[in-house]
Motif scaffolding. Sequence first.
Motif, PDB file in Angstrom:
ATOM      1  N   ILE A  19       0.803  -1.166  -0.221  1.00 14.10           N
ATOM      2  CA  ILE A  19      -0.048   0.063  -0.043  1.00 14.10           C
ATOM      3  C   ILE A  19       0.858   1.262   0.015  1.00 14.10           C
ATOM      4  CG2 ILE A  19      -1.664   1.199   1.414  1.00 14.10           C
ATOM      5  CD1 ILE A  19      -2.978  -1.234   2.189  1.00 14.10           C
ATOM      6  N   PHE A  20       1.850   1.297   0.659  1.00 16.72           N
ATOM      7  CA  PHE A  20       2.710   2.747   1.129  1.00 16.72           C
ATOM      8  C   PHE A  20       3.715   2.770  -0.265  1.00 16.72           C
ATOM      9  CE2 PHE A  20       5.663   5.170   3.715  1.00 16.72           C
ATOM     10  CZ  PHE A  20       4.812   6.113   3.997  1.00 16.72           C
ATOM     11  N   GLU A  21       3.916   1.596  -1.329  1.00 17.69           N
ATOM     12  CA  GLU A  21       4.879   1.892  -2.258  1.00 17.69           C
ATOM     13  C   GLU A  21       4.543   3.124  -3.146  1.00 17.69           C
ATOM     14  OE1 GLU A  21       5.137  -1.967  -4.226  1.00 17.69           O
ATOM     15  OE2 GLU A  21       6.021  -2.822  -2.348  1.00 17.69           O
ATOM     16  N   VAL A  22       3.341   3.494  -3.203  1.00 19.61           N
ATOM     17  CA  VAL A  22       3.157   4.561  -4.237  1.00 19.61           C
ATOM     18  C   VAL A  22       3.521   5.818  -3.693  1.00 19.61           C
ATOM     19  CG1 VAL A  22       0.772   4.881  -3.139  1.00 19.61           C
ATOM     20  CG2 VAL A  22       1.393   5.922  -5.264  1.00 19.61           C
ATOM     21  N   MET A  23       3.654   5.937  -2.287  1.00 17.42           N
ATOM     22  CA  MET A  23       4.022   7.021  -1.483  1.00 17.42           C
ATOM     23  C   MET A  23       5.686   6.996  -1.440  1.00 17.42           C
ATOM     24  SD  MET A  23       3.608   9.931   0.417  1.00 17.42           S
ATOM     25  CE  MET A  23       1.965   9.750   1.067  1.00 17.42           C
ATOM     26  N   ILE A  24       6.090   5.751  -1.268  1.00 16.71           N
ATOM     27  CA  ILE A  24       7.704   5.843  -1.547  1.00 16.71           C
ATOM     28  C   ILE A  24       8.192   6.181  -2.824  1.00 16.71           C
ATOM     29  CG2 ILE A  24       9.676   4.106  -1.196  1.00 16.71           C
ATOM     30  CD1 ILE A  24       8.084   2.388   0.672  1.00 16.71           C
ATOM     31  N   GLU A  25       7.628   5.929  -3.909  1.00 16.02           N
ATOM     32  CA  GLU A  25       7.986   6.141  -5.286  1.00 16.02           C
ATOM     33  C   GLU A  25       7.915   7.837  -5.424  1.00 16.02           C
ATOM     34  OE1 GLU A  25       5.388   4.181  -7.825  1.00 16.02           O
ATOM     35  OE2 GLU A  25       6.195   2.056  -7.350  1.00 16.02           O
ATOM     36  N   LYS A  26       6.806   8.504  -5.001  1.00 14.47           N
ATOM     37  CA  LYS A  26       6.624   9.775  -4.839  1.00 14.47           C
ATOM     38  C   LYS A  26       7.723  10.449  -4.349  1.00 14.47           C
ATOM     39  CE  LYS A  26       4.274  11.515  -7.172  1.00 14.47           C
ATOM     40  NZ  LYS A  26       4.495  11.962  -8.531  1.00 14.47           N
ATOM     41  N   ILE A  27       7.795  10.068  -3.040  1.00 13.95           N
ATOM     42  CA  ILE A  27       9.026  10.947  -1.968  1.00 13.95           C
ATOM     43  C   ILE A  27      10.495  10.751  -2.601  1.00 13.95           C
ATOM     44  CG2 ILE A  27      10.221  10.715   0.214  1.00 13.95           C
ATOM     45  CD1 ILE A  27       7.511  11.979   0.385  1.00 13.95           C
ATOM     46  N   SER A  28      10.710   9.644  -3.327  1.00 15.69           N
ATOM     47  CA  SER A  28      12.089   9.321  -3.997  1.00 15.69           C
ATOM     48  C   SER A  28      11.935  10.277  -5.241  1.00 15.69           C
ATOM     49  CB  SER A  28      12.016   7.981  -4.694  1.00 15.69           C
ATOM     50  OG  SER A  28      13.235   7.794  -5.442  1.00 15.69           O
ATOM     51  N   GLU A  29      10.966  10.508  -6.041  1.00 14.92           N
ATOM     52  CA  GLU A  29      10.896  11.484  -7.113  1.00 14.92           C
ATOM     53  C   GLU A  29      11.050  12.867  -6.646  1.00 14.92           C
ATOM     54  OE1 GLU A  29       7.251  13.015 -10.032  1.00 14.92           O
ATOM     55  OE2 GLU A  29       7.384  10.701  -9.635  1.00 14.92           O
ATOM     56  N   LEU A  30      10.406  13.418  -5.451  1.00 16.28           N
ATOM     57  CA  LEU A  30      10.439  14.785  -5.090  1.00 16.28           C
ATOM     58  C   LEU A  30      11.802  15.034  -4.306  1.00 16.28           C
ATOM     59  CD1 LEU A  30       7.067  14.901  -3.264  1.00 16.28           C
ATOM     60  CD2 LEU A  30       7.703  16.164  -5.265  1.00 16.28           C
ATOM     61  N   GLN A  31      12.406  13.984  -4.006  1.00 22.83           N
ATOM     62  CA  GLN A  31      13.802  14.052  -3.184  1.00 22.83           C
ATOM     63  C   GLN A  31      14.727  14.440  -4.229  1.00 22.83           C
ATOM     64  OE1 GLN A  31      15.993  10.572  -1.948  1.00 22.83           O
ATOM     65  NE2 GLN A  31      16.524  11.414  -0.164  1.00 22.83           N
ATOM     66  N   LYS A  32      14.522  13.629  -5.287  1.00 25.53           N
ATOM     67  CA  LYS A  32      15.717  13.956  -6.489  1.00 25.53           C
ATOM     68  C   LYS A  32      15.539  15.393  -6.973  1.00 25.53           C
ATOM     69  CE  LYS A  32      15.869   9.084  -8.029  1.00 25.53           C
ATOM     70  NZ  LYS A  32      15.328   8.129  -8.916  1.00 25.53           N
ATOM     71  N   GLU A  33      14.301  15.818  -7.103  1.00 26.14           N
ATOM     72  CA  GLU A  33      13.907  17.238  -7.732  1.00 26.14           C
ATOM     73  C   GLU A  33      14.466  18.145  -6.568  1.00 26.14           C
ATOM     74  OE1 GLU A  33       9.877  17.353  -8.419  1.00 26.14           O
ATOM     75  OE2 GLU A  33       9.972  15.923 -10.039  1.00 26.14           O
ATOM     76  N   GLN A  34      14.022  18.041  -5.212  1.00 23.11           N
ATOM     77  CA  GLN A  34      14.508  19.268  -4.227  1.00 23.11           C
ATOM     78  C   GLN A  34      15.577  18.754  -3.186  1.00 23.11           C
ATOM     79  OE1 GLN A  34      10.539  20.609  -2.484  1.00 23.11           O
ATOM     80  NE2 GLN A  34       9.712  19.613  -3.919  1.00 23.11           N
ATOM     81  N   GLN A  35      16.127  17.888  -3.449  1.00 26.67           N
ATOM     82  CA  GLN A  35      17.360  17.395  -2.568  1.00 26.67           C
ATOM     83  C   GLN A  35      17.196  17.660  -1.050  1.00 26.67           C
ATOM     84  OE1 GLN A  35      20.629  16.476  -4.060  1.00 26.67           O
ATOM     85  NE2 GLN A  35      18.815  16.329  -5.758  1.00 26.67           N
ATOM     86  N   PHE A  36      16.074  17.162  -0.384  1.00 28.88           N
ATOM     87  CA  PHE A  36      15.893  17.151   0.965  1.00 28.88           C
ATOM     88  C   PHE A  36      16.162  15.804   1.434  1.00 28.88           C
ATOM     89  CE2 PHE A  36      11.568  16.369  -1.102  1.00 28.88           C
ATOM     90  CZ  PHE A  36      11.473  15.094  -0.890  1.00 28.88           C
ATOM     91  N   GLU A  37      16.524  15.729   3.124  1.00 25.48           N
ATOM     92  CA  GLU A  37      16.866  14.602   3.628  1.00 25.48           C
ATOM     93  C   GLU A  37      15.709  13.913   3.949  1.00 25.48           C
ATOM     94  OE1 GLU A  37      19.690  12.818   4.238  1.00 25.48           O
ATOM     95  OE2 GLU A  37      21.027  14.354   3.654  1.00 25.48           O
ATOM     96  N   VAL A  38      15.450  12.539   3.941  1.00 26.02           N
ATOM     97  CA  VAL A  38      14.379  11.820   4.502  1.00 26.02           C
ATOM     98  C   VAL A  38      14.955  10.939   5.613  1.00 26.02           C
ATOM     99  CG1 VAL A  38      12.775  10.085   3.970  1.00 26.02           C
ATOM    100  CG2 VAL A  38      13.551  11.377   1.961  1.00 26.02           C
ATOM    101  N   TYR A  39      13.908  11.309   6.651  1.00 26.48           N
ATOM    102  CA  TYR A  39      14.104  10.538   8.160  1.00 26.48           C
ATOM    103  C   TYR A  39      13.176   9.658   8.153  1.00 26.48           C
ATOM    104  CZ  TYR A  39      17.877  14.191   8.558  1.00 26.48           C
ATOM    105  OH  TYR A  39      18.851  14.902   8.540  1.00 26.48           O
ATOM    106  N   VAL A  40      13.359   8.434   8.874  1.00 22.91           N
ATOM    107  CA  VAL A  40      12.411   7.594   9.096  1.00 22.91           C
ATOM    108  C   VAL A  40      12.336   6.961  10.370  1.00 22.91           C
ATOM    109  CG1 VAL A  40      11.236   5.063   8.509  1.00 22.91           C
ATOM    110  CG2 VAL A  40      12.425   6.450   6.722  1.00 22.91           C
TER     111      VAL A  40
END
Length: 440
Positions: free
Chosen positions: A321-342
Amino acid sequence: MKKKKWIFCVGLASFIGLVGCGKKMETNITETFSSIEMIEENDKKEVKILEENQKKLEDLNFLVENLEQKHKNLYANISKEEFEAERQKIIDKFSEPMTESEFYYELTHLVALVGDSHTSVAFSDSRYQHLKALGFAIKKYDDDWYLMMLEEQNQKYLGYQLVAIQDVEIEEVYQRAKSICSYENEAWMENQFSNTINFWDALKYLEIVKEEDEEVTLFVRKDRDSEIENFSIKPMTYEEIMSANILTKYPEKTPQIIVQGLYSAKELTQEAYYIQYNQCQEAEDLPMKDFTEYVEEQIQNKGYQKVIIDLRYNSGGNSNIFEVMIEKISELQKEQQFEVYVLIGSNTFSSAVINACQLKQEIEAVLVGSPTGGNVNAYGEIEYFQLPNLPVTVWYSTKYFELIVGYEKDSLYPDIIVSTTFEDYINGIDREIQTILELE
């Protein structure tokens, strides 16, 4: 005249003797019938015990046979010989009466030996309908167990440290409780501990209370520098626990983060955006695809330096279920260069661990918090079956997941370890969030 008198006396004596003999015969007959009834009653009890234990034997054999057939690898952590020896120990106890609760804990012990967090037994309805409940709950902060829930009459002890139950120190209680819990690491064991020992029947099985103990005594202290006090609690039936006034130790200040629904998101600061994912399940009123689009709109061109994904309260479900979110966060991260913390912790289990691993591997997220309750390389994808007699459901694993090849630790460990103290909880401080916000 004398002769007649003598004859009369003999006759009277004979009559009295006959009457006395009759009474004696009547007494003997009554005692005989009473003895026969007692024997018959005892025979009935023995027959009933035999019938009940025969059903237990049927359940036990059914459980073992089905686990052997259906579990992905039942003997991964225990040999078949060891497992069979434990089953035989249960069978040997059938020579004596065994209550439903005693048999239940014999089964939980047997299944716990499998060493698979996903393989366990549970009453099909509610434990409270079968076991005697105790009105308390505890949670571990640092190295101490704190009373977080209590009945109203004991509310003065909310927030106290639990030191012992009866005359058994809490650490010893913890070690004994391991024998009836399915776990693979200390994080998950600690997570289950409270809801294991707050049943009188469990404490009896663990030989912490005795059959004649009508109350359970808790030994507590306000803190490590305070004297030990004690108070007693009574076991409760289903009706009693459902109507009991159980109070909770809440934070004295409003928490920074509040658990909301299956998932939610919000801005924490101008530099940090927060996503909370509490169950690997899709909300009927907000599909994950729509939620992902909402998050994208919020993050897009806002200049966030940090995106925080909170999996601390997520015990699993469907990892896809969460894979669509992971894909989108990955895409946005490449564009905006933010750090992701889990954020991860002891409640992070099963499919939530899969999602945490995906975030770690696919977008190089930084893991923050404490070790997960679920393992990285472990058995899962659970199915279940019902026992034929006892109202118990048996859960078992059907697949083996190797999320990180060669990973040998028993939990997914964070890159940055952060522990929340009891003082943090009381003051509404989310130490893990604070740590991330303070990172340069």
